[in-house]
Design an enzyme around this catalytic site. Structure first.
Site, PDB file in Angstrom:
ATOM      1  N   HIS A 242       0.835  -1.212   0.000  1.00 13.58           N
ATOM      2  CA  HIS A 242       0.000   0.000   0.000  1.00 13.58           C
ATOM      3  C   HIS A 242       0.868   1.259   0.000  1.00 13.58           C
ATOM      4  O   HIS A 242       0.647   2.186  -0.784  1.00 13.58           O
ATOM      5  CB  HIS A 242      -0.915  -0.008   1.229  1.00 13.58           C
ATOM      6  CG  HIS A 242      -1.848   1.156   1.312  1.00 13.58           C
ATOM      7  ND1 HIS A 242      -3.189   1.054   1.049  1.00 13.58           N
ATOM      8  CD2 HIS A 242      -1.621   2.462   1.605  1.00 13.58           C
ATOM      9  CE1 HIS A 242      -3.752   2.244   1.174  1.00 13.58           C
ATOM     10  NE2 HIS A 242      -2.819   3.115   1.534  1.00 13.58           N
ATOM     11  N   GLU A 246       1.504   3.817  -3.439  1.00 11.94           N
ATOM     12  CA  GLU A 246       1.179   5.241  -3.376  1.00 11.94           C
ATOM     13  C   GLU A 246       2.381   6.095  -3.768  1.00 11.94           C
ATOM     14  O   GLU A 246       2.255   7.059  -4.533  1.00 11.94           O
ATOM     15  CB  GLU A 246       0.721   5.602  -1.960  1.00 11.94           C
ATOM     16  CG  GLU A 246       0.340   7.068  -1.782  1.00 11.94           C
ATOM     17  CD  GLU A 246      -0.815   7.497  -2.660  1.00 11.94           C
ATOM     18  OE1 GLU A 246      -0.842   8.678  -3.062  1.00 11.94           O
ATOM     19  OE2 GLU A 246      -1.690   6.643  -2.975  1.00 11.94           O
ATOM     20  N   LYS A 249       3.011   5.806  -7.546  1.00 12.66           N
ATOM     21  CA  LYS A 249       2.006   6.585  -8.281  1.00 12.66           C
ATOM     22  C   LYS A 249       2.396   8.056  -8.326  1.00 12.66           C
ATOM     23  O   LYS A 249       2.352   8.695  -9.387  1.00 12.66           O
ATOM     24  CB  LYS A 249       0.631   6.446  -7.626  1.00 12.66           C
ATOM     25  CG  LYS A 249      -0.131   5.190  -7.962  1.00 12.66           C
ATOM     26  CD  LYS A 249      -1.602   5.324  -7.602  1.00 12.66           C
ATOM     27  CE  LYS A 249      -1.824   5.716  -6.164  1.00 12.66           C
ATOM     28  NZ  LYS A 249      -3.255   5.922  -5.860  1.00 12.66           N
ATOM     29  N   ASN A 250       2.744   8.598  -7.173  1.00  3.93           N
ATOM     30  CA  ASN A 250       3.102  10.014  -7.096  1.00  3.93           C
ATOM     31  C   ASN A 250       4.338  10.318  -7.931  1.00  3.93           C
ATOM     32  O   ASN A 250       4.395  11.323  -8.654  1.00  3.93           O
ATOM     33  CB  ASN A 250       3.343  10.422  -5.639  1.00  3.93           C
ATOM     34  CG  ASN A 250       2.076  10.395  -4.815  1.00  3.93           C
ATOM     35  OD1 ASN A 250       0.966  10.397  -5.346  1.00  3.93           O
ATOM     36  ND2 ASN A 250       2.221  10.353  -3.502  1.00  3.93           N
TER      37      ASN A 250
END
Length: 406
Positions: A242, A246, A249-250
């Protein structure tokens, strides 16, 4: 609203009773030892029927301290109703005998039902905050309280799901079974680089769907405990995935958007995994242009997002690499849940490095849990204090207007 009030009125004495107890934090080693050596469903039942009620009650008491205008939003009331219903269902097992096999089976079914009910707590509460902002605007004091509350609220939810998942995976008779070598949701030999690659590939797929391309990944690994050996730790792979997903992605979004017109192609995203005596550290670095220092704190603020605001139940999201702006703050909560952390270091004009810190030893990885007490209560009651550091004036003073009396 009337139904919610009736529900709360009926169980309020029990909420107050269970909220007097503090949650009992467990370490990853304790989770592991119980599941590996003496996994007794009766023992787990006796512990969980009280511990889950305590954690829910602590959270439910704290919810009531939020501003009335926020509590009155439909999405927040919906979340409250879920918590009330789940608490009421747990109370049914307060005095049920653990020797009856039907009790254990029924309890397992209720836990699965509760977990499913709470699946959408994060986006629903986020929608409640958006509803509040749209009606009442932004207030710094309210924002501070919302930040404090949501950090604790979502941490409690992480812990709640951790307990339920361990129980259902250990005693669920093949319902969504865990991988063979896992103890519940815990991997005793979690290969960190493999999780890094899995998170990268998943984020890459999304990035390519939206932008048609994605930066490559370069990984370095440094194991100071066992040089030249793969880094393995006792951890919850889903939590680590998780966080990494994230961050990737950023990084991908920033890299592609900054270099979309570059003829030289996309610079890679860099990952460095290190293991020391105390810490496991994972650094994700990009050349996506970075973020100004004054904006770093905002990236962890629930009432701030750099992306367009999505709507619940909307068939089209604004972008698959963005959302409510909750990705980073909740990823940091996952890191902190077992005594780790997540920090951002950015150089504007160049890029950003994000570092995940985790405990290297499972015996030191204790749950970090919120407790409802007087200190928590006081946080919501105290008004904003005057800043005791100077702030730059928007208009520089004209020194010539000040005369010295002689």
């Amino acid at each position: 609203m009337k139904l919610l009030n009736l529900l709360l009125k009926d169980i309020t004495p029990k909420i107050e009773y269970y909220s007097r107890f503090s949650p009992s934090p467990m370490s990853i080693k304790q989770f592991l030892d119980f599941g590996r050596e003496n996994a007794c469903e009766k023992t787990a039942y006796m512990f969980l029927r009280k511990e889950l009620a305590v954690r829910l009650a602590n959270t439910m008491r704290e919810v009531t301290l939020l501003p009335g205008n926020l509590l009155s939003q439909p999405s927040v009331q919906l979340v409250q109703s879920w918590y009330s219903q789940s608490f009421e269902e747990l109370l049914e097992y307060e005095h049920r005998c653990s020797e009856d096999p039907r009790t254990l089976n029924d309890f397992l079914d209720v836990l699965i039902q509760i977990r499913n009910r709470h699946n959408d707590v994060v986006p629903t509460m986020a929608q409640g905050v958006i509803e509040y902002k749209e009606k009442f605007g932004f207030d710094p004091f309210i924002s501070s309280n919302v930040q404090y509350f949501l950090d604790r609220f979502y941490t409690s939810r992480i812990s709640f799901r951790m307990l339920i998942n361990q129980h259902t995976l250990l005693f669920g008779d093949g319902i969504n079974p865990a991988p063979p070598k896992h103890i519940g949701g815990i991997d005793p030999n979690c290969n960190v680089v493999e999780v890094v690659r899995d998170a990268y590939e998943t984020a890459k797929m999304l990035c390519e769907q939206y932008y048609t391309r994605a930066p490559e990944l370069q990984i370095k690994e440094f194991n100071s405990k066992k040089p030249n050996k793969p880094i393995q730790v006792v951890y919850v792979p889903s939590h680590l995935f998780h966080m990494l997903f994230e961050l990737f992605k950023n990084s991908m979004r920033a890299t592609v958007e900054l270099h979309e017109n570059s003829r030289e192609g996309l610079p890679p995203v860099m990952a460095l995994v290190t293991l020391g005596k105390e810490d496991l550290s994972i650094k994700i670095g990009d050349q996506g242009g970075g973020v100004p220092l004054r904006k770093i704190d905002r990236l962890f603020n629930y009432m701030y997002s750099t992306a367009p605001t999505p709507k619940l139940n909307s068939p089209q999201m604004a972008a698959p690499l963005a959302g409510f702006g909750y990705g980073l703050p909740i990823s940091r909560l996952y890191a902190r849940y077992f005594q780790g952390d997540l920090n951002l270091y950015s150089m504007e004009g160049v890029g950003t490095h994000a570092v995940i810190y985790l405990k290297a030893l499972s015996s030191e990885s204790f749950e970090r849990l919120p407790v409802f007490n007087k200190s928590a209560w006081r946080h919501y009651q105290l008004g904003p204090e005057a800043d005791d550091w100077s702030n730059p004036s928007s208009d520089p003073r004209d020194a010539s207007t000040f005369k010295v009396n002689t």
